[in-house]
Design an enzyme around this catalytic site. Structure first.
Site, mmCIF file in Angstrom:
data_model
loop_
_atom_site.group_PDB
_atom_site.id
_atom_site.type_symbol
_atom_site.label_atom_id
_atom_site.label_comp_id
_atom_site.label_asym_id
_atom_site.label_seq_id
_atom_site.Cartn_x
_atom_site.Cartn_y
_atom_site.Cartn_z
ATOM 1 N N ASP A 13 -1.397 -5.814 9.438
ATOM 2 C CA ASP A 13 -2.441 -4.818 9.200
ATOM 3 C C ASP A 13 -3.656 -5.557 8.653
ATOM 4 O OD1 ASP A 13 -2.674 -1.761 7.156
ATOM 5 O OD2 ASP A 13 -4.135 -2.836 8.374
ATOM 6 N N LYS A 39 -12.601 0.648 6.172
ATOM 7 C CA LYS A 39 -12.816 -0.203 4.999
ATOM 8 C C LYS A 39 -14.019 -1.117 5.187
ATOM 9 C CE LYS A 39 -8.893 1.519 3.688
ATOM 10 N NZ LYS A 39 -8.825 2.583 2.675
ATOM 11 N N ILE A 98 -6.837 -4.493 8.302
ATOM 12 C CA ILE A 98 -7.909 -3.522 8.132
ATOM 13 C C ILE A 98 -8.999 -3.962 7.145
ATOM 14 C CG2 ILE A 98 -6.943 -2.063 6.316
ATOM 15 C CD1 ILE A 98 -7.698 0.338 8.074
ATOM 16 N N TYR A 136 0.844 -1.198 0.000
ATOM 17 C CA TYR A 136 0.000 0.000 0.000
ATOM 18 C C TYR A 136 0.888 1.260 0.000
ATOM 19 C CZ TYR A 136 -2.691 3.596 2.650
ATOM 20 O OH TYR A 136 -3.263 4.748 3.113
#
Lengths: 495, 442
Positions: free
Chosen positions: A296, A334, A298, A211
């Protein structure tokens, strides 16, 4: 008012005139000597401006008395050079609208979902006021939302988050609210962890593609480096221990101290779900090298494929490994489509990390009224189950349509089971199989096809031609429009 | 590079994580623990510890409540109704901040200053509280091991907010009671020289105006001297004006913004930055709304980008935008809030005077600066802490010792008066009277 601005007179004096004329170099040289002698001797180096370049003295209107920002601030203000940000900026200048601007740029570069807004909106209109304002006797008591509360988040919120996370991650893992710190979004969550786990100049290993936002989130202020660990399409971009090993050894040879491994699962931008075995391999490797693991997660609630999502927390809790080195990041931007609310989580098995993170939350905490809304939202189990079901189903449907549309153009995608995007192999459209070719395609997509998709280069992907396309803000009727534009681009490239 | 391979090795944390720069081991915070363990309650625990160490403003809650209930019967203002409202809120995470909210903040800040300065909404950068604003500015203006000069006594939280993650140092500008703790040019020079002698690069001066813990506004002449000093040294000037709306008489406050208004020279203006928040004046610390206002384009741009680590929730912006731009409400609120704080101040200062205790002449803020130097057995920091301990354990009052504010004179204490009812304040004063009476008998 007594205001003394040093050296102003000199700049606006003779420098410019002399330079503008055709005086040979020797006179120029003598001029410099003259000016140097005229300048008051520095009683204190700090009182003088720091520009040392001669040319600055002669450019008109350039005040030497300008105050400076810190050197770490300098790169922050620079215009973005990553295609990730450039693309996002361009869409703002000419955004596509189904009715009002059908020629505009279609946004496929922002991983956000609007697919279940109708459900959220309904919940908010029915519950928002009550959840925020209600106190025990039904009267509005502003002190319940106005006053200072612990920066790490109300206990009720941490309890609600723990339950929510457990629910959406398959119910096989439980989270302890006392290991949790609530942050104002995923961005501060990752930065705070970086501040706690690594010193300035240390590094995290990070599998590519990754990302693009991590560059800013981690490097802006912590000074922690990101060392890419390259993954390949042959493995569906899944990280291997040998790649980690190689990257770590190279880092050490260069004198870099590696503090941990950072990765996303479901991964961004590829969208693949890491298997239990891969997670165990990563943790085992980290244990061997005595470094941290940051997972992560998310997108954990945005899993639409058949593959089961396993949280690193589950692996850590299995008893096989030292869990104090495991840290998880989560957030509601998200899965619950409320990035504007700013709500993220740091979950750590290391007590000292939790304690330090709690204290650091004074810089990034969630406002109390918002916490109350979230407590109500996350504890509404019936709504959450309905929402998550719909969320997954709608992403799945959209994913199928989008991938099918690309398939008909002969454009394949990587295998993915989670996230709000797919990882598209556009190498067949490249004029040259290289980073240069990919960036040219990115530019053509943006200016000719008027589609913003994030090129793999921005994500440090080692294979050219891959693009991340986010599809969860699209209506079904937008998809054929996109496919048609790509098709036309390809036709015009061939001719 | 040493190979660390054993499973028994404990994994390392960073220097930031293990440092105690968070300062939570100081008496400033220790008193809070005592309060948490035995909090005063009018009905349930009348002999508990009264919290006078927390600068929170609760005197005007009723005004907020009335406004919100009246103007917001069905939550329409707060985004619960209507498609556009919610959608925008949910998705909006632009670090520029909602334009309407920035305009509302600018207008509110102008009102507080009686229109004597204009604020451009595009120079407003939003942060999750003034704590974050001060830290953010420090990251931008100074590199690790650089220093900011801060006049003493100062808010204990600065040790943490300005230094912890930033790696920046604080060099104190010593002020004392001989001139009501005013900042003098000599003190400025002396602090600057101290830094230079230690080979530390000074990047700016950070003041709080009105001052915490003094509870007094900074005089216009002092502000002019400060700006002059900063220009001569080519450094920044940060003015934390978080208590600007809590000045008892509006005419007594001069914001650095007013000084800057009269200056055309960009190279002078662009070193000035103002920090503000809704936590004190509006009594909404739980909302986490702070702002950096900078006259420097580069700082605005940089701060905006860095604010992604500390964004104000879109929900909060939406909720407060209409309230803050309602000029009729804000004018009334600011006026009444000032009056009530002044009244509280008068009650406490009079009450202390009757007990034989003097305070620094103050005109702002949520606290008074009390002089107990005459009660100290030993005129040392230890002596002061001993007295503080007695006040905490015997009087069950948590107040803040001057040493935690780095005051160079011993015996001063900050006493907060706005985070309790008038009744509670009277009880606190009664305890002090009784204590002083007991002392006089011996």
């Amino acid at each position: 008012m007594r205001l003394i601005v040093p050296l102003r007179g000199v700049i606006h004096g003779r420098g410019g005139l002399f330079v503008g004329s055709l005086i040979p170099c020797c006179l120029f040289y003598f001029l410099q000597l003259y000016l140097k002698r005229r300048r008051p001797p520095p009683s204190d180096p700090a009182e003088l401006p720091r520009t040392s370049s001669r040319t600055n003295l002669f450019s008109r209107g350039n005040s030497i008395g300008r105050v400076r920002v810190s050197s770490r601030a300098v790169p922050v203000a620079k215009p973005p050079d990553s295609p990730y940000y450039i693309g996002l900026e361009r869409v703002k200048t000419d955004p596509y609208d189904r009715i009002k601007n059908t020629d505009g740029i279609i946004q496929l570069g922002l991983a956000e979902s609007t697919l279940c807004f109708d459900l959220l909106q309904r919940w908010m209109s029915e519950n928002l006021m009550d959840s925020m304002m209600q106190s025990d006797d039904g009267e509005f008591d502003i002190s319940s939302i106005a006053m200072y509360k612990p920066f790490e988040g109300l206990l009720e919120l941490r309890v609600a988050f723990a339950d929510f996370m457990s629910r959406i991650m398959g119910g096989n893992v439980s989270f302890d609210p006392s290991n949790m710190v609530i942050t104002a979004g995923g961005t501060p969550a990752i930065e705070v962890l970086a501040f706690c786990l690594a010193d300035h100049g240390n590094a995290f290993l990070i599998p590519t593609p990754y990302y693009p936002g991590f560059d800013r989130d981690i490097k802006f202020r912590t000074g922690v480096e990101l060392i890419p660990v390259h993954c390949r399409s042959s493995d569906n971009f899944t990280v291997t221990v040998s790649a980690l090993e190689q990257a770590l050894n190279q880092a050490r040879k260069r004198g870099s101290k590696v503090s941990g491994i950072l990765f996303s699962n479901p991964s961004n931008p590829v969208g693949n779900i890491l298997s239990r075995e891969t997670l165990q391999d990563i943790l085992r490797f980290a244990q061997e090298k005595n470094i941290h693991v940051i997972s992560d997660e998310i997108f954990a609630g945005s899993v639409y494929g058949d593959k089961e999502f396993v949280s690193m927390a589950e692996i850590a809790g299995s008893g096989e490994f030292d869990k104090s080195r495991v840290h998880i990041i989560y957030g509601l931007s998200k899965d619950l489509s409320i990035p504007g609310f700013r709500a993220g989580v740091i979950y750590s098995f290391h007590e000292d990390v939790v304690n330090a993170a709690k204290k650091l939350m004074r810089f990034s905490s969630v406002p109390v009224p918002v916490q109350r809304i979230l407590i109500s939202l996350l504890s509404d189990v019936r709504f959450i189950e309905e929402y998550m079901r719909a969320h997954r189903q709608r992403i799945r449907d959209k994913h199928i349509r989008f991938v099918e549309g690309l398939k008909q153009l002969g454009i394949p995608c990587a295998e993915s089971g989670g996230g709000l995007y797919c990882w598209v192999d556009m190498s067949s459209l490249l004029t040259s199989y290289s980073e240069k070719g990919e960036l040219e395609l990115f530019e053509k997509l943006l200016t000719v096809a008027k589609i913003n998709a994030t090129p793999g280069t921005a994500c440090y992907c080692i294979e050219p031609g891959w693009f991340r396309c986010c599809f969860t803000a699209l209506a079904d009727e937008d998809i054929p429009v996109i496919m048609e534009r790509i098709r036309q681009l390809r036709e015009s490239s061939r001719s | 590079m040493m190979e660390r391979s054993s499973n028994n090795n404990v994994v390392e944390l960073s220097r930031v994580a293990v440092s105690d720069t968070h300062g939570e081991d100081s008496p400033y915070f220790a008193g809070w623990k005592a309060y948490d363990e035995n909090p005063y309650d009018e009905s349930h625990n009348p002999s508990g510890v009264i919290q006078m160490g927390l600068a929170e403003n609760q005197v005007s809650f009723d005004l907020l409540e009335t406004y919100l209930e009246k103007k917001n019967p069905e939550g329409s203002m707060w985004g619960s109704k209507g498609a556009p409202g919610f959608r925008e809120n949910a998705l909006f995470q632009d670090y520029h901040g909602l334009k309407t909210f920035r305009q509302a903040m600018a207008s509110f800040m102008e009102q507080i200053r009686g229109g004597k300065a204009r604020f451009d909404p595009d120079r407003i950068v939003l942060t999750a509280g003034a704590t974050a604003a001060n830290e953010l500015l420090t990251f931008i203006l100074a590199d690790p091991n650089d220093a900011l000069l801060v006049p003493t006594p100062y808010y204990p939280g600065f040790d943490r907010d300005l230094r912890w993650r930033t790696g920046v140092k604080i060099v104190p500008i010593h002020c004392d009671s001989s001139n009501h703790f005013e900042i003098t040019p000599e003190a400025l020079e002396s602090a600057y020289q101290t830094a230079r002698d230690a080979n530390i690069r000074v990047r700016g001066v950070l003041i709080t105006n009105p001052s915490n813990p003094l509870g007094a506004t900074v005089q216009k002449k002092v502000l002019e001297d400060l700006l002059d000093f900063c220009v001569r040294k080519n450094i920044h000037l940060v003015s934390d004006e978080i208590y600007s709306g809590s000045v008892f008489h509006a005419s007594e406050f001069t914001s650095v913004a007013e000084i800057v208004e009269s200056i055309d020279d960009v190279s002078v203006k662009e070193r000035v930055h103002i920090v503000y928040s809704l936590s004190k004046d509006l009594g909404l610390p739980g909302f986490r709304v702070g702002t950096i206002y900078s006259y420097n384009d580069n700082v605005v741009r940089t701060a905006r980008r860095m604010s992604s680590f500390t964004l104000v929730s879109s929900q909060t912006q939406h909720m407060l935008a209409s309230m803050l731009s309602d000029e009729e409400f804000t004018e009334k609120y600011i006026r009444i809030n000032r009056e009530r704080l002044r009244r509280r101040y008068e009650i406490i200062v009079e009450g202390l005077k009757k007990a034989g205790i003097e305070c620094l002449k103050g005109n702002a803020g949520l606290f008074c600066w009390m002089n107990l130097g005459f009660l100290l057995e030993k005129k040392t920091k230890d002596g002061e802490l001993q007295l503080w301990d007695v006040i905490l354990k015997e009087l069950k009052l948590n107040i803040s010792p001057g040493s935690s504010c780095h005051c160079s004179e011993v015996g001063w204490f900050r006493v907060c008066f706005a985070n309790m009812s008038e009744n509670t304040l009277e009880i606190a004063l009664k305890r002090i009277h009784e204590f002083m009476d007991r002392r006089r008998r011996f």
